[in-house]
Design a protein around this motif. Structure first.
Motif, short mmCIF file in Angstrom:
data_model
loop_
_atom_site.label_atom_id
_atom_site.label_comp_id
_atom_site.label_asym_id
_atom_site.label_seq_id
_atom_site.Cartn_x
_atom_site.Cartn_y
_atom_site.Cartn_z
N THR A 318 -1.02 -10.51 28.86
CA THR A 318 -2.11 -9.68 29.39
C THR A 318 -3.41 -9.84 28.61
O THR A 318 -4.50 -9.81 29.19
CB THR A 318 -1.68 -8.21 29.39
OG1 THR A 318 -0.36 -8.12 29.94
CG2 THR A 318 -2.60 -7.39 30.27
N GLU A 333 4.71 -12.40 41.48
CA GLU A 333 5.87 -11.73 42.08
C GLU A 333 7.14 -12.58 42.06
O GLU A 333 7.09 -13.80 41.94
CB GLU A 333 5.53 -11.31 43.53
CG GLU A 333 5.58 -12.42 44.57
CD GLU A 333 4.40 -13.37 44.54
OE1 GLU A 333 4.42 -14.35 45.29
OE2 GLU A 333 3.45 -13.13 43.77
N LEU A 340 5.83 -4.03 29.75
CA LEU A 340 4.96 -3.06 30.40
C LEU A 340 3.88 -3.75 31.23
O LEU A 340 3.55 -4.90 31.00
CB LEU A 340 4.28 -2.18 29.35
CG LEU A 340 5.20 -1.42 28.38
CD1 LEU A 340 4.35 -0.73 27.31
CD2 LEU A 340 6.07 -0.42 29.12
N ILE A 341 3.35 -2.99 32.18
CA ILE A 341 2.11 -3.42 32.87
C ILE A 341 0.97 -2.91 32.00
O ILE A 341 0.75 -1.70 31.89
CB ILE A 341 2.02 -2.84 34.29
CG1 ILE A 341 3.20 -3.32 35.14
CG2 ILE A 341 0.70 -3.26 34.94
CD1 ILE A 341 3.25 -2.73 36.52
N ASN A 355 -0.26 -8.97 42.46
CA ASN A 355 1.12 -8.86 42.96
C ASN A 355 2.08 -9.07 41.79
O ASN A 355 2.21 -10.17 41.27
CB ASN A 355 1.37 -9.89 44.06
CG ASN A 355 2.65 -9.62 44.82
OD1 ASN A 355 3.47 -8.78 44.40
ND2 ASN A 355 2.85 -10.32 45.92
N SER A 362 8.64 -2.46 33.33
CA SER A 362 9.04 -1.07 33.10
C SER A 362 7.83 -0.26 32.65
O SER A 362 6.72 -0.77 32.53
CB SER A 362 10.15 -1.02 32.05
OG SER A 362 9.72 -1.66 30.86
N SER A 364 5.09 3.08 32.75
CA SER A 364 4.26 3.73 33.77
C SER A 364 3.18 2.77 34.27
O SER A 364 2.84 1.78 33.63
CB SER A 364 3.61 4.99 33.20
OG SER A 364 2.82 4.65 32.08
N LEU A 365 2.65 3.13 35.42
CA LEU A 365 1.56 2.35 36.01
C LEU A 365 0.26 2.79 35.36
O LEU A 365 -0.11 3.96 35.45
CB LEU A 365 1.52 2.58 37.52
CG LEU A 365 0.68 1.64 38.36
CD1 LEU A 365 1.24 0.23 38.32
CD2 LEU A 365 0.62 2.13 39.81
N PRO A 366 -0.45 1.91 34.68
CA PRO A 366 -1.65 2.34 33.94
C PRO A 366 -2.78 2.78 34.88
O PRO A 366 -3.07 2.13 35.89
CB PRO A 366 -2.05 1.09 33.16
CG PRO A 366 -1.41 -0.05 33.86
CD PRO A 366 -0.18 0.47 34.50
N LEU A 369 -5.89 0.58 36.23
CA LEU A 369 -5.92 -0.23 37.45
C LEU A 369 -6.77 0.42 38.53
O LEU A 369 -7.29 -0.24 39.42
CB LEU A 369 -4.50 -0.45 37.98
CG LEU A 369 -3.54 -1.27 37.10
CD1 LEU A 369 -2.22 -1.48 37.80
CD2 LEU A 369 -4.15 -2.62 36.73
#
Length: 375
Positions: A318, A333, A340-341, A355, A362, A364-366, A369
């Motif tokens: 990242t 994908e 993590l994202i 995607n 795994s 949480s979705l930050p 975004l």
């Protein structure tokens, strides 16, 4: 010009000697200069011509350089046109694209000065042998979107000065002949959407002036030649939708802007330097069998990166991706990526598509975004 105007019967082109006695003012007619009324260009494109009767009179214009009759309804090229216009040494360009030409490829005899021949988007069929071999000055040939069969033609002008060769969307089969490397001036090869099989000749690396190589949608197999990395002028290489296997050669993207190797059976890891060349803008390696991690060395010029449907693992690099200010499409994908994202993806302000589905990510979705206004 007067004889030619009489043989044309088209409502949407006004070549009427009674209404306009000066042919210099007729639409589609080009002259050498304001002071020289020698006709050098006839352009009758997209004017609904259906009869070819006007073509032989064209050959009476001895000063003609360019004839463009593209986008009409012509079904044949008269033999009289081929024999008479073949004597015009100054004729440089013939464009018969987007018509209804049928039958086999005509034999071109003479045409000593012809450099550009476009017969694309017609219904021509059959194999190609010596029909074009007499064209000593041919530099650009476009036969795309016809019904040609047989092997890939290599008799394309005795002097081998060809620069652009477009044979896409036909029914050519067999292998890519090694004779093609005899055309040392080639800058563009498009063999896409045919039935070509076998491996790519390793000697293709000898085409030192090649800029674009498109081999997409065939049945090519074997490994991608390492020799392609020797072509310093190559900016686009597309070999998607084939049966290539083995590893991706190191250094193959060294000089590229666009690389598409999707929908093959390529295996092994992505070379560590593959995604880093300065000029690299789009990369598609999706739908292969690649494994290992995504390289962290990424080009600042990347606009699209597609790595989906492989077996890539490890974490997403990242920090490196966050530096890509021009990145618009990121598709990772259907892999086995973990971790993590990262919130750092929020720095990719140009992202329109992200995607990450079907991985093993795994956490949480930050919320960062949500700042991507183009997503």
């Amino acid at each position: 010009m007067i004889n030619l105007s009489k043989s044309l019967n088209v409502t949407n082109i006004s070549w009427d000697i009674n209404k306009e006695p000066n042919p210099c003012l007729w639409k589609g007619v080009g002259f050498k200069s304001p002071s020289n009324s020698s006709v050098i260009q006839i352009s009758l494109s997209w004017v609904s011509l259906s009869s070819s009767d006007f073509l032989p009179p064209v050959c009476q214009i001895e000063s003609l350089h360019i004839l463009d009759v593209s986008g009409n309804h012509l079904s044949k090229i008269p033999s009289g046109f081929l024999s008479d216009c073949g004597k015009l040494d100054g004729l440089k360009l013939l464009n018969f694209s987007y018509n209804n030409l049928e039958g086999s490829l005509p034999v071109f005899v003479g045409f000593a000065g012809l450099e550009f021949l476009d017969l694309s988007h017609n219904r021509l069929s059959g194999a190609i042998d010596l029909e074009l071999d007499g064209l000593v000055g041919l530099r650009s040939l476009n036969l795309s979107l016809n019904n040609f069969t047989g092997s890939v033609p290599t008799r394309l002008g005795k002097s081998k000065v060809m620069k652009e060769l477009q044979l896409s969307m036909n029914k050519f089969h067999g292998i890519i002949p090694v004779d093609i490397v005899g055309y040392h001036n080639l800058t563009l090869i498009d063999f896409s959407a045919n039935n070509i099989s076998g491996s790519v000749p390793d000697r293709i690396g000898e085409l030192s002036k090649l800029e674009v190589l498109i081999l997409s949608s065939n049945s090519l197999s074997g490994e991608i030649p390492q020799s392609l990395s020797n072509i310093t002028s190559l900016t686009r290489f597309a070999a998607n939708s084939n049966k290539f296997n083995g590893p991706i050669p190191a250094g193959i993207a060294k000089h590229l802007r666009n690389l598409d190797l999707s929908y093959n059976t390529l295996s092994g890891s992505i070379p560590s330097d593959l995604l880093s060349p300065l000029n690299l803008q789009t990369v598609d390696l999706s739908n292969n069998r690649l494994n290992g991690s995504i390289p962290a060395a990424l080009s600042q010029s990347l606009v699209r990166l597609r790595l989906g449907s492989n077996s890539l693992d490890d974490v997403i690099p990242t920090a490196a991706i966050a530096e890509l200010k021009r990145l618009t499409y990121l598709e990772l994908e259907n892999n086995t990526l973990t971790g993590l994202i990262s919130p750092e993806l929020g720095y990719c302000q140009s992202l329109a598509l992200l995607n990450l589905a079907q991985n093993q990510l795994s956490g949480s979705l930050p919320m960062e975004l949500g700042k991507l206004s183009h997503l």
